[in-house]
Design an enzyme around this catalytic site. Structure first.
Site, PDB file in Angstrom:
ATOM      1  N   ASP A 165       0.862  -1.187   0.000  1.00  0.00           N
ATOM      2  CA  ASP A 165       0.000   0.000   0.000  1.00  0.00           C
ATOM      3  C   ASP A 165       0.898   1.237   0.000  1.00  0.00           C
ATOM      4  O   ASP A 165       1.836   1.342   0.810  1.00  0.00           O
ATOM      5  CB  ASP A 165      -0.910   0.004   1.229  1.00  0.00           C
ATOM      6  CG  ASP A 165      -1.957   1.104   1.153  1.00  0.00           C
ATOM      7  OD1 ASP A 165      -3.082   0.795   0.731  1.00  0.00           O
ATOM      8  OD2 ASP A 165      -1.625   2.241   1.509  1.00  0.00           O
ATOM      9  N   ILE A 166       0.625   2.162  -0.961  1.00  0.00           N
ATOM     10  CA  ILE A 166       1.445   3.372  -1.073  1.00  0.00           C
ATOM     11  C   ILE A 166       1.084   4.309   0.084  1.00  0.00           C
ATOM     12  O   ILE A 166      -0.087   4.663   0.293  1.00  0.00           O
ATOM     13  CB  ILE A 166       1.202   4.076  -2.421  1.00  0.00           C
ATOM     14  CG1 ILE A 166       1.536   3.115  -3.576  1.00  0.00           C
ATOM     15  CG2 ILE A 166       2.025   5.347  -2.530  1.00  0.00           C
ATOM     16  CD1 ILE A 166       1.192   3.662  -4.946  1.00  0.00           C
TER      17      ILE A 166
ATOM     18  N   ASN B  77      -2.456  12.555  -3.928  1.00  0.00           N
ATOM     19  CA  ASN B  77      -3.394  12.572  -5.049  1.00  0.00           C
ATOM     20  C   ASN B  77      -4.314  13.790  -4.966  1.00  0.00           C
ATOM     21  O   ASN B  77      -4.581  14.460  -5.982  1.00  0.00           O
ATOM     22  CB  ASN B  77      -4.202  11.280  -5.050  1.00  0.00           C
ATOM     23  CG  ASN B  77      -4.993  11.078  -6.327  1.00  0.00           C
ATOM     24  OD1 ASN B  77      -4.447  11.194  -7.418  1.00  0.00           O
ATOM     25  ND2 ASN B  77      -6.286  10.790  -6.188  1.00  0.00           N
TER      26      ASN B  77
ATOM     27  N   HIS C 141      -5.302  13.984  -9.968  1.00  0.00           N
ATOM     28  CA  HIS C 141      -5.379  12.573 -10.364  1.00  0.00           C
ATOM     29  C   HIS C 141      -4.362  12.195 -11.430  1.00  0.00           C
ATOM     30  O   HIS C 141      -3.941  11.051 -11.522  1.00  0.00           O
ATOM     31  CB  HIS C 141      -6.786  12.247 -10.866  1.00  0.00           C
ATOM     32  CG  HIS C 141      -7.823  12.311  -9.792  1.00  0.00           C
ATOM     33  ND1 HIS C 141      -7.884  11.402  -8.768  1.00  0.00           N
ATOM     34  CD2 HIS C 141      -8.837  13.207  -9.572  1.00  0.00           C
ATOM     35  CE1 HIS C 141      -8.890  11.697  -7.968  1.00  0.00           C
ATOM     36  NE2 HIS C 141      -9.490  12.810  -8.417  1.00  0.00           N
TER      37      HIS C 141
ATOM     38  N   ASP D 119      -2.049   9.009 -11.078  1.00  0.00           N
ATOM     39  CA  ASP D 119      -1.940   7.914 -12.051  1.00  0.00           C
ATOM     40  C   ASP D 119      -0.481   7.632 -12.402  1.00  0.00           C
ATOM     41  O   ASP D 119      -0.072   6.477 -12.565  1.00  0.00           O
ATOM     42  CB  ASP D 119      -2.720   8.263 -13.325  1.00  0.00           C
ATOM     43  CG  ASP D 119      -4.230   8.256 -13.095  1.00  0.00           C
ATOM     44  OD1 ASP D 119      -4.653   7.741 -12.039  1.00  0.00           O
ATOM     45  OD2 ASP D 119      -4.975   8.753 -13.967  1.00  0.00           O
TER      46      ASP D 119
ATOM     47  N   GLU E 226      -4.641   2.264  -4.358  1.00  0.00           N
ATOM     48  CA  GLU E 226      -3.176   2.306  -4.278  1.00  0.00           C
ATOM     49  C   GLU E 226      -2.608   0.993  -3.734  1.00  0.00           C
ATOM     50  O   GLU E 226      -1.447   0.935  -3.308  1.00  0.00           O
ATOM     51  CB  GLU E 226      -2.743   3.481  -3.382  1.00  0.00           C
ATOM     52  CG  GLU E 226      -3.044   3.310  -1.897  1.00  0.00           C
ATOM     53  CD  GLU E 226      -4.444   3.791  -1.523  1.00  0.00           C
ATOM     54  OE1 GLU E 226      -4.668   4.114  -0.355  1.00  0.00           O
ATOM     55  OE2 GLU E 226      -5.320   3.847  -2.420  1.00  0.00           O
TER      56      GLU E 226
END
Length: 541
Positions: free
Chosen positions: A398-399, A406, A411, A415, A440
């Site tokens: 998980d980031i 973000n 966005h 991305d 994420e």
């Protein structure tokens, strides 16, 4: 019908099969009739006679081989220093124990005689005589003693002899030292009576139906005595070595000479005549038919079987290689048409296959990162376990701070970060499966991995994300790192949902302890922390 149409008809499978079957039916029948009317009447009788004569000679050679075995046995005991001394200085108990008792008991002999050089019988088995010249003619005895020098090369004298009105196979050997030195001490005589049991053993070993006549008695193995008497009576009338008893039986006859060369009897061999001729006749006919059928089969094979087999091989190759390709076949019109139809089918299958592959790829791939998607994860894991994979580690990634980055950068930047993290993970794990699990979150499946190796791989991923210049240039106020939880199948869970939950728990533990960490699942984590997914479920409820 024009020439082109005729050629087309001749090249059809139906025409070729009809013509081939016609030849197969007519040609063997013609050969069989020719053989019956010509070969059987003119040649098989001669072959039959030659065959029975050959078998009679073979049976005689078998008896000669038995005589040679007896000769070797007499030499084994006659050329023996111990026996030489016991005969010159008579030791009756020793001779009885080691010769006249031992040989009958261990070799099944019916006559054993030990005589000194004066021809006095010291001890014997199978005869009451006291002098050797009462058993054998003096000429035979003198022949043995005068040819001692030839024994090493020619062996002991052996052959047939009639004793007490019964036929024996005997061998005579002078008693000598082991090195053939010094004077001879006497003579060893060993004999085997020609009995029904003796002939039965030969019949069983070599398959001969046989009996012997010793000028007075008939000794037979499996023979009917009446049939033997009839054969003997016919032989006395004709004195021929081949006797045609009737349509069912043929006999071969060979004279037997005794040890001095005097005729002492006859050997008779029987063959079933009519059956033998029929079998030979049928065999020749069958062989002729087989040759014709083989030639026709070769032709059929070239024009029909080989093209079909070639087609089958090409299709099998496609199956093994999981490919679709055109087939190239030469053969009859029907086979070529079949190949063309198959190639058209290949065109359709190839088009449908490409469409299905594209649809399949789209259905299992994440559009943004080009990694596998959440849906395919469960199918892939089931496939691994079904194929017997025993050790699988799940890395749940998980980031860190992704939502904040973000929201702050937009966005588009989010991305870019997702694609770059996915690229880094894929570059590190290579051929192992990587999934964008959601938002994420990324899941990595390391099959044939233990947790220690999986942890090292997770640390490499964590450091690579942490040190990526492309990622960190968007971390203006919050560092962009990654937290990874690790769970192992089947040690942590044998169910995929529980395995994901425990990997998620380990990842959540990493976040609670400061983020940018890798942790292997431990049971205490489930007690201290609740899974994010369970928390969401409770909220939804």
């Amino acid at each position: 019908m024009n020439i082109k149409g005729m050629l087309s008809t001749w090249n059809t499978l139906a025409f070729k099969v009809r013509v081939s079957l016609l030849f197969i039916a007519i040609v063997p029948l013609g050969i069989y009739l020719v053989i019956n009317n010509w070969l059987l009447s003119h040649h098989l009788l001669e072959l039959e006679n030659k065959n029975i004569i050959s078998k009679t000679h073979q049976a005689h050679r078998v008896l000669d081989a038995k005589a040679s075995e007896l000769s070797k046995l007499s030499m084994d005991y006659g050329i023996w220093t111990d026996l030489h001394e016991k005969v010159i200085n008579p030791d009756l108990p020793w001779i009885k124990e080691n010769i006249t008792t031992w040989i009958p008991e261990n070799f099944g002999m019916d006559l054993v005689v030990i005589a000194n050089k004066n021809l006095d019988i010291i001890n014997a088995f199978g005869t009451p005589h006291k002098k050797l010249d009462q058993l054998l003619e003096k000429e035979i005895i003198e022949h043995v003693f005068t040819n001692i020098d030839n024994i090493p090369d020619n062996g002991a004298l052996s052959g047939f002899k009639i004793f007490q009105n019964e036929l024996y196979l005997i061998s005579l050997c002078p008693i000598l030292r082991n090195d053939y030195s010094g004077p001879y001490g006497g003579m060893v005589v060993i004999g085997k009576k020609i009995t029904p049991a003796f002939l039965e053993e030969i019949s069983y070993q070599y398959g001969y139906e046989m009996f012997m006549y010793d000028s007075a008695h008939i000794v037979s193995s499996r023979f009917n005595q009446t049939k033997a008497q009839r054969a003997l009576s016919l032989f006395k009338q004709t004195n021929e070595n081949v006797l045609h008893m009737d349509k069912a039986t043929i006999f071969g006859v060979d004279a037997i000479n005794d040890i001095s060369g005097v005729p002492s009897g006859y050997l008779f061999i029987m063959e079933p005549r009519e059956l033998n001729i029929i079998l030979k006749n049928n065999l020749i006919a069958i062989l002729g038919c087989i040759i014709i059928i083989l030639l026709l089969t070769i032709r059929i094979k070239r024009s029909i079987v080989n093209p079909i087999k070639d087609l089958q091989l090409q299709i099998s190759k496609m199956g093994k290689e999981n490919t679709l390709s055109y087939v190239n076949i030469k053969g009859t019109s029907e086979i070529v048409s079949l190949a063309d139809s198959f190639n058209k089918m290949i065109d359709n299958l190839h088009r449908h296959r490409l469409e299905n592959e594209n649809l399949r790829t789209l259905s299992i791939t994440d559009d943004l990162t080009s990694l596998y998607n959440h849906r395919f994860f469960y199918e892939y894991f089931d496939r691994l376990t079904s194929n017997g994979c025993k050790n699988i580690c799940i890395l749940f990634c998980d980031i860190d701070h992704f939502k904040s980055v973000n929201d702050h950068n937009g966005h588009v930047i989010g991305d870019i970060l997702l694609r770059e993290v996915g690229r880094i993970i894929k570059a590190i794990v290579g051929h192992k499966a990587v999934f964008r699990y959601g938002g994420e979150e990324f899941v990595i499946v390391l099959d044939d991995y233990f947790v220690d190796s999986a942890y090292k791989k997770a640390e490499i991923i964590r450091l690579a994300v942490n040190n990526s210049s492309l990622i960190q240039k968007y971390s203006s106020y919050l560092p962009i790192t990654i937290s990874i939880g690790i769970a192992a199948y089947p040690s942590d869970a044998s169910d995929i949902d529980m395995l994901i939950d425990k990997a998620d728990t380990a990842m959540y533990f990493a976040k609670q302890n400061g983020r940018n960490q890798c942790h292997i699942y431990r049971p205490f984590m489930s007690k201290s922390f609740k899974s994010v997914r369970y928390a969401k479920k409770r909220i939804e409820v």
